[in-house]
Design an enzyme around this catalytic site. Sequence first.
Site, short mmCIF file in Angstrom:
data_model
loop_
_atom_site.label_atom_id
_atom_site.label_comp_id
_atom_site.label_asym_id
_atom_site.label_seq_id
_atom_site.Cartn_x
_atom_site.Cartn_y
_atom_site.Cartn_z
N TYR A 123 0.82 -1.21 0.00
CA TYR A 123 0.00 0.00 0.00
C TYR A 123 0.86 1.27 0.00
O TYR A 123 0.49 2.27 -0.63
CB TYR A 123 -0.96 -0.01 1.19
CG TYR A 123 -2.20 -0.82 0.91
CD1 TYR A 123 -3.11 -0.41 -0.07
CD2 TYR A 123 -2.46 -1.99 1.60
CE1 TYR A 123 -4.25 -1.17 -0.35
CE2 TYR A 123 -3.59 -2.75 1.33
CZ TYR A 123 -4.48 -2.33 0.35
OH TYR A 123 -5.60 -3.08 0.08
N GLU A 216 -4.73 -28.39 7.70
CA GLU A 216 -4.84 -27.47 6.56
C GLU A 216 -5.84 -26.35 6.82
O GLU A 216 -5.55 -25.18 6.58
CB GLU A 216 -5.25 -28.24 5.30
CG GLU A 216 -5.53 -27.33 4.11
CD GLU A 216 -6.07 -28.07 2.89
OE1 GLU A 216 -6.51 -27.37 1.95
OE2 GLU A 216 -6.06 -29.31 2.88
N ASP A 269 -6.82 -31.98 2.78
CA ASP A 269 -7.78 -32.53 1.83
C ASP A 269 -7.08 -33.50 0.87
O ASP A 269 -5.89 -33.34 0.57
CB ASP A 269 -8.43 -31.42 0.99
CG ASP A 269 -9.40 -30.56 1.79
OD1 ASP A 269 -9.91 -31.04 2.81
OD2 ASP A 269 -9.65 -29.41 1.37
#
Length: 382
Positions: A123, A216, A269
């Site tokens: 920024y 995860e 997963d």
Amino acid sequence: MESDFPKSSLFSSDQRLCSAQILDPSQVRARIEVAVIKFLNALSSPTPAISSLPLICRKSSNSDVRCGLLSDVSSVFLSHSFFSRSFLRAGHAKAFIRVWKVMEMCFQILSQGKLVTQRELFYKLLCDSPNYFSSQRDANRAVQDVVALLRCTRNSLGIIASSRGTIIGRLSIKNQEGDIVDCSGLGPAGYAISGDLNLLSKLEFRSDARYIIVVEKDAIFQRLAEDCLFNLVPCILITAKGYPDIATRFLLFRLNQTFSELPILGLVDWNPAGLAILSTYKYGSIAMGLESYRYACNIKWLGLRKDDLQILPQPAFINLKPRDLQIAKSLLSSKTLQEKYRAELTAMVEMGHRVEIEALYFRGFNFLSQYIATKIVKSDYI
């Protein structure tokens, strides 16, 4: 001063090891000053030229796997192959200027004794140089270019990680002030991991855990924390809430150093992205190959795995998306992927399906903790 460095690089005298060093602010500022002097000397020479910036190549063709001599930890590393950021080369001019803009900003940050997150840096760069930094990706790549040029860690540049990670379980943490946090007595949200690696490096740990479990997803982490899995299985739970950030990886590395006898197990997963996350914890990434060895740990794959799928109903199987196949292709071409992991990934692609951890809730919300405990008792991890 220049005679101490090889001609192809500004800041390295060790041709056997290509890595980013941890430096004091004064040392980093000195390296930036050397880069500026070299640039100005080239401009003021009898044959003026805009010198190119020699950067370590961050591509798979320049990477390999380093095996630990005194441990079973392996990590990605980059060798001494260079590419140049050139102001005069087509498509490189903006990237060339971004490197100088980031070095200028880092010089200011270090001179003021401050630390900023990569998001804060973006920024500030966006406000000061909107024509060169239109996205976070522009800033991230420029930071990695500066790391590859100056051969110092991102943290040495005054840039800290925007940590998302949390930790809970059989662990007591003592900070510099002497305050002690009992992570087993916290709520499901856990203990927030600081993005300042200097602070993390000074924490002291005590634990009676027998396992470290890397999760995860934040939702799964909170479910396990709410179920107090660490009382059923004496363990420490840690998550980066998705793809691992540097701070979470560094804290896990520190835990691994402190409690080297504890197995580190990963719960992800059953999809290419889950395996990519596991591999990042295990080996590091090519993009940060100059620092990967500082955060790598010998994590084992607890689940989900192909052998677990037989207990799940057909609706739990989701078709692979193009993005999944893209990640799978990248992993299959990787030098780091071990054979058992490759077999799991090949099965995903051949079946054309992926399965998320939440599918285990088909057998009830309490089943997840039972599933983990059973696999651990059987030493069912790879």
